[in-house]
Scaffold this active site. Sequence first.
Site, short mmCIF file in Angstrom:
data_model
loop_
_atom_site.label_atom_id
_atom_site.label_comp_id
_atom_site.label_asym_id
_atom_site.label_seq_id
_atom_site.Cartn_x
_atom_site.Cartn_y
_atom_site.Cartn_z
N HIS A 125 -2.37 -3.80 15.84
CA HIS A 125 -3.49 -4.52 15.22
C HIS A 125 -3.33 -6.00 15.54
O HIS A 125 -2.45 -6.67 14.99
CB HIS A 125 -3.48 -4.29 13.71
CG HIS A 125 -3.65 -2.84 13.33
ND1 HIS A 125 -4.87 -2.23 13.28
CD2 HIS A 125 -2.73 -1.87 13.05
CE1 HIS A 125 -4.72 -0.95 12.95
NE2 HIS A 125 -3.42 -0.70 12.81
N ARG A 145 -5.80 -8.22 15.16
CA ARG A 145 -6.58 -8.95 14.13
C ARG A 145 -7.66 -9.89 14.66
O ARG A 145 -8.38 -10.48 13.86
CB ARG A 145 -5.67 -9.74 13.19
CG ARG A 145 -4.59 -8.92 12.51
CD ARG A 145 -5.15 -7.83 11.64
NE ARG A 145 -4.10 -7.22 10.83
CZ ARG A 145 -4.13 -5.96 10.41
NH1 ARG A 145 -5.15 -5.17 10.72
NH2 ARG A 145 -3.16 -5.48 9.68
N ASN A 178 -10.05 -2.17 14.20
CA ASN A 178 -10.41 -2.53 12.82
C ASN A 178 -10.36 -4.04 12.60
O ASN A 178 -9.67 -4.55 11.73
CB ASN A 178 -9.56 -1.78 11.78
CG ASN A 178 -8.07 -2.09 11.87
OD1 ASN A 178 -7.58 -2.49 12.91
ND2 ASN A 178 -7.36 -1.90 10.78
N ASP A 210 -9.04 3.96 13.09
CA ASP A 210 -7.74 3.73 12.46
C ASP A 210 -7.79 2.75 11.30
O ASP A 210 -8.47 1.72 11.36
CB ASP A 210 -6.71 3.24 13.48
CG ASP A 210 -5.35 3.07 12.83
OD1 ASP A 210 -4.85 4.05 12.25
OD2 ASP A 210 -4.82 1.95 12.82
N HIS A 212 -6.56 8.70 12.65
CA HIS A 212 -5.80 8.31 11.47
C HIS A 212 -6.09 9.41 10.46
O HIS A 212 -7.22 9.55 10.00
CB HIS A 212 -6.29 6.93 10.99
CG HIS A 212 -5.79 6.53 9.64
ND1 HIS A 212 -5.04 5.39 9.44
CD2 HIS A 212 -5.95 7.07 8.41
CE1 HIS A 212 -4.75 5.27 8.15
NE2 HIS A 212 -5.30 6.27 7.50
N ASP A 249 2.48 0.51 15.18
CA ASP A 249 1.46 0.27 14.14
C ASP A 249 1.64 -1.15 13.59
O ASP A 249 1.56 -1.38 12.37
CB ASP A 249 1.52 1.31 13.02
CG ASP A 249 0.27 1.28 12.14
OD1 ASP A 249 -0.64 0.48 12.42
OD2 ASP A 249 0.23 2.05 11.16
N GLY A 284 0.78 -2.20 5.38
CA GLY A 284 1.09 -2.45 6.79
C GLY A 284 2.26 -3.37 7.01
O GLY A 284 2.56 -4.22 6.17
#
Length: 429
Positions: A66, A68, A98, A156, A183, A309, A328
């Site tokens: 991720h 971001r 995401n 996800d 997911h 992850d 997370g």
Amino acid sequence: MSKNNKILIKGGRVIDPANKLDAIADILIENGKITEVGKALSAEGAKKIDAEGQIVIPGIVDMHVHLREPGREDKETVASGTRAALKGGVTSLLAMPNTLPAIDSQQNYRLLKSIIEETAQANVVIAGSITRGRLGRELTDIAQLKSSGAIAISDDGSSVESEALMLEALKQAAKENLLVIAHCEDKKLCANGVVNAGLTATRMGLRGISRESEYKRVERDIALAEQAGARLHIAHVSCAESVEIIAKAKKKGIKVTCEVTPHHFTLDESAVLGYDSNMKMNPPLRGKDDIAALRQGLANGTIDAIASDHAPHTENEKAIEFERAEFGVVGLETELAAAISELSEKKILDWPELVRKISFNPAKILGIAKGSLQAGNDADLVVVSADKEWIVDRSGLFSKSRNCAFLGKQLKGVVEYTIYAGKIAYQRG
Ligand code: DOR
Ligand code: ZN
């Protein structure tokens, strides 16, 4: 880049499972490519790296990250995330969609792609989302995401609740020969939990996330993928039942692969007893039996890949009550060392198998030409001091966020050099 950019890595133990190579050898890199792997190589004008006593492996391919960006640049950016990646020996990664906005259209795909072109320090490939806004209501234009360059689709962070919608997504993905990353989490079986359901949750007075919530959804998504003839990859497998279900599906010849994270194969639910929000992630840390099953799944080939992850969150989102903290943990900078410490040192995987899980297999699953040291390939590789120990310290992390589950832990395995596209992109110290 200078015209004749040569690097010669001398005397390391070179491990390249794709070519069944595990031997002391030299590697010559010229103009971004590996040009030769062999004994007693020499090259005029090359920069020499003495790798004696060290291990040389293909750059890590992390298929679950991720970054971001766009939208939550306070947590991480493409620039900071890829710098953290290089420090961890990761030269290629799959960016999860995401973000804000989600990567759910050609326009948003192009936005992220342009940020990557301008700021990425490593190879970043992109997953588009399955549903618009990742809301689980309406499919994205899967064919268009594919033609834009998306390498997979995934919602996800959430599971697609609607069975009909997931089936349709898998059918369209199959038509496009696009990987679907699931997911697996049935919200109805999670009861808004924050830790593994069971004794730990009870002791802590917290709501639990059941194992059924994961494995029932694994079961469903595999059945749908079989029906659709799609390629399905299960993200962050956390419990024994999921491993068993995936093993059975593979035996039946269903096109399913899966990954496990270092925190799930290393830490059990007792790690959350101190209400440390750096132990909070989704899926949650499970029991000791689950860890044993995950390790066995890695050893027997049921689990194909190790992925971090990497899920950065700010201090404000983590240093609050456990129940309200975000799910997370960051992982790019610790995944190799965690794998060495917990899998190679403990004889779960030998070195060639470890490299297979962390580099070659994820590249194969994603369909990218990475993960091997074959002459002619992109020169993405890592020089590792496998026996060097270090303590994970928050101030040493390159990621913008410090929500690491391994803080304070002693790990074995230090990245000395990361070479990306034929250049020294990270050097320790
Ligand atoms: O712990 C998690 N964090 N699990 C996910 O599935 C999503 C991720 C995130 O994006 O923060
Ligand atoms: Zn996830």
